[in-house]
Scaffold this motif. Structure first.
Motif, PDB file in Angstrom:
ATOM      1  N   ASN A   1      -4.733 -33.875  21.577  1.00 49.51           N
ATOM      2  CA  ASN A   1      -4.273 -35.035  20.807  1.00 49.51           C
ATOM      3  C   ASN A   1      -3.002 -35.639  21.400  1.00 49.51           C
ATOM      4  O   ASN A   1      -2.817 -36.865  21.376  1.00 49.51           O
TER       5      ASN A   1
ATOM      6  N   LEU B   1     -11.130 -37.536  24.362  1.00 46.62           N
ATOM      7  CA  LEU B   1     -12.153 -37.605  23.321  1.00 46.62           C
ATOM      8  C   LEU B   1     -13.313 -36.663  23.628  1.00 46.62           C
ATOM      9  O   LEU B   1     -13.853 -36.005  22.724  1.00 46.62           O
TER      10      LEU B   1
ATOM     11  N   ILE C   1     -12.045 -33.151  22.884  1.00 48.38           N
ATOM     12  CA  ILE C   1     -11.936 -32.939  21.434  1.00 48.38           C
ATOM     13  C   ILE C   1     -13.327 -32.783  20.827  1.00 48.38           C
ATOM     14  O   ILE C   1     -13.550 -31.940  19.942  1.00 48.38           O
ATOM     15  N   GLY C   2     -14.295 -33.581  21.310  1.00 53.69           N
ATOM     16  CA  GLY C   2     -15.664 -33.481  20.815  1.00 53.69           C
ATOM     17  C   GLY C   2     -16.256 -32.100  21.045  1.00 53.69           C
ATOM     18  O   GLY C   2     -16.839 -31.494  20.135  1.00 53.69           O
TER      19      GLY C   2
ATOM     20  N   LYS D   1     -14.434 -29.527  18.732  1.00 53.58           N
ATOM     21  CA  LYS D   1     -14.881 -29.609  17.343  1.00 53.58           C
ATOM     22  C   LYS D   1     -16.305 -29.076  17.188  1.00 53.58           C
ATOM     23  O   LYS D   1     -16.658 -28.483  16.158  1.00 53.58           O
TER      24      LYS D   1
ATOM     25  N   SER E   1     -18.101 -34.747  13.257  1.00 55.08           N
ATOM     26  CA  SER E   1     -16.874 -35.232  13.872  1.00 55.08           C
ATOM     27  C   SER E   1     -16.955 -35.122  15.402  1.00 55.08           C
ATOM     28  O   SER E   1     -16.504 -35.999  16.133  1.00 55.08           O
TER      29      SER E   1
ATOM     30  N   GLU F   1     -19.097 -37.904  16.756  1.00 54.26           N
ATOM     31  CA  GLU F   1     -18.357 -39.174  16.669  1.00 54.26           C
ATOM     32  C   GLU F   1     -17.405 -39.330  17.850  1.00 54.26           C
ATOM     33  O   GLU F   1     -17.335 -40.399  18.476  1.00 54.26           O
ATOM     34  N   ASP F   2     -16.657 -38.254  18.186  1.00 56.06           N
ATOM     35  CA  ASP F   2     -15.723 -38.325  19.317  1.00 56.06           C
ATOM     36  C   ASP F   2     -16.473 -38.462  20.641  1.00 56.06           C
ATOM     37  O   ASP F   2     -16.053 -39.210  21.528  1.00 56.06           O
TER      38      ASP F   2
ATOM     39  N   LYS G   1     -17.629 -41.995  21.190  1.00 57.52           N
ATOM     40  CA  LYS G   1     -16.533 -42.850  21.664  1.00 57.52           C
ATOM     41  C   LYS G   1     -16.309 -42.645  23.164  1.00 57.52           C
ATOM     42  O   LYS G   1     -16.085 -43.605  23.905  1.00 57.52           O
TER      43      LYS G   1
ATOM     44  N   SER H   1     -20.752 -35.965  28.501  1.00 54.80           N
ATOM     45  CA  SER H   1     -20.597 -36.299  27.076  1.00 54.80           C
ATOM     46  C   SER H   1     -21.942 -36.381  26.367  1.00 54.80           C
ATOM     47  O   SER H   1     -22.080 -35.971  25.209  1.00 54.80           O
TER      48      SER H   1
END
Length: 403
Positions: free
Chosen positions: A313, A332, A335-336, A339, A347, A350-351, A354, A371
């Motif tokens: 972050n 992102l 983080i994806g 999570k 969540s 969603e990341d 993006k 990704s």
């Protein structure tokens, strides 16, 4: 800043004295007062020659602040004002170029491009081909940071044509290296190698170090990890010899990141923390953001999810402030995946969505694939098999499209 060596050339007695007072204030770190004195000196200067010299001193003052990592445009702005009134075109080029550099250093890349374009326009009026090639490279690098790779390549090809025409080996090598970098980001590996091979003959040690780093990147992409480490460490040795701190920070970061990928976490952290210390001391936010991401990845691999998320972050916040799309997407994506491992699947998806959107905008097929695979994995885990199959298939299609 050079004022002490220049003040004797100022013919007006009062202007000369004010320049001398400004130099003393500048040397003591009283930059605002020094600027005021130099402005006053220009007002007292009678001749155009003296005014141009004072504009030059102001410009030197601005450059001195950049070297001190104090990113202000005030000295250049005042110099620019004088040079505009006098229509001193070489002075205007200097002012516009260095204001562009200031905006580059603070991460305002669009403003940087704006000022490099102004410098370029005056350079074209002066037919300053070497300067044109240099500023085309500056603009191309910023376009790359903003994710506009095709515009970057267009500018670099123009710069290369000019530098070869005027037989400037330094600028030619620099441009070839930049073209190699852009093509590597676009996963055009063969084209990247061709440019780097052409740049490899340079006698400039700093450019040789940069080329070695990129050759290391190519070796790594081909699975030649030990050879890549050797390239990186040879580059680091050159940069340490030259005392180039930003380049040293970059080298340390690259080596640490490779050790991370090899699972040698203690060595990775050693190099990455050294790089982070230097990048933070230099206020180099781009490298700082990358280092935070890499250290976060090490912590993630070690199972320290809370610390990893905090680091991701922090990196994301810096990249967003800079408008650095590649950095935003990398954070992102990380983080994806994190999570997802924490079973926060909605969540995570969603990341990752993006990240995919940004990578598609950048045209970075390798990271689109990464990704997409994560999206498929976590769609499958949450039971959405149709979405999972679609993501996996798209990831395979992207993988097969990479040459």
């Amino acid at each position: 800043v050079g004022a002490n060596h220049t003040d004797t050339e100022i013919k007006g007695e009062r202007a000369s004295q004010l320049v001398k007072e400004a130099a003393d204030l500048y040397d003591k770190g009283n930059y605002d007062k020094a600027l005021y004195k130099l402005s006053e000196a220009e007002e007292h200067a009678k001749s155009t020659e003296d005014k141009i010299k004072i504009a030059g001193i102001l410009s030197k003052g601005g450059f001195g602040l950049i070297e001190k990592r104090l990113f202000r445009t005030s000295y250049y702005d005042r110099s620019l004002e004088i040079n505009r009134i006098l229509n001193n075109k070489p002075g205007l080029v200097n002012n516009y170029s260095y204001i562009g550099k200031v905006y580059t250093e603070i991460g305002e890349y669009e403003k940087g491009i704006e000022y490099f374009e102004k410098a370029l326009k005056v350079q074209e009026e002066l037919n300053d081909k070497s300067g044109i090639s240099h500023n085309l490279n500056n603009m191309a690098n910023l376009c790359s940071y903003l994710g506009n790779y095709q515009e970057s390549i267009r500018l670099l090809n123009r710069a290369l044509k000019i530098s070869e025409e005027i037989k400037d080996p330094f600028q030619t090598a620099k441009t070839l290296i930049n073209l190699g970098t852009i093509n590597f980001r676009l996963r055009n590996y063969q084209t990247s190698i061709e440019y780097l091979d052409r740049a490899d003959s340079t006698k400039e040690e700093n450019l040789k170090a940069y080329a070695l780093n990129l050759i290391g990147v190519v070796n790594r992409s081909q699975g030649n990890y030990e050879r890549a480490l050797d390239n990186y460490k040879r580059a680091l040795k050159i940069n340490k010899k030259l005392g180039l701190k930003p380049e040293i920070a970059m080298n340390l970061s690259i080596i640490g990141e490779l050790y991370k990928e090899l699972g040698r976490y203690d060595e990775a952290l050693k190099y990455l923390k050294q790089s982070l210390d230097i990048s933070e001391s230099l206020n180099d936010r781009l490298i700082t953001a990358a280092n935070l991401n890499y250290i976060g990845e090490v912590r993630y691999k070690q199972g320290n999810y809370g610390e990893a998320l905090r680091l991701y972050n922090s990196s994301l916040a810096i990249s967003q402030k800079l408008g650095f799309k590649d950095g935003i997407a990398r954070s992102l994506n990380n983080i994806g995946y994190l999570k997802g491992d924490m079973k926060e699947w909605d969540s995570a998806i969603e990341d990752l969505d993006k990240a995919i959107s940004i990578y598609k905008d950048l045209g970075d097929r390798e990271w689109i694939r990464v990704s997409l695979f994560g999206r498929g994995l976590y769609s499958e885990k949450k039971g959405d098999l149709a979405s999972a199959e679609k993501s996996y298939k798209e990831a395979v299609d992207v993988f097969e499209s990479i040459g």
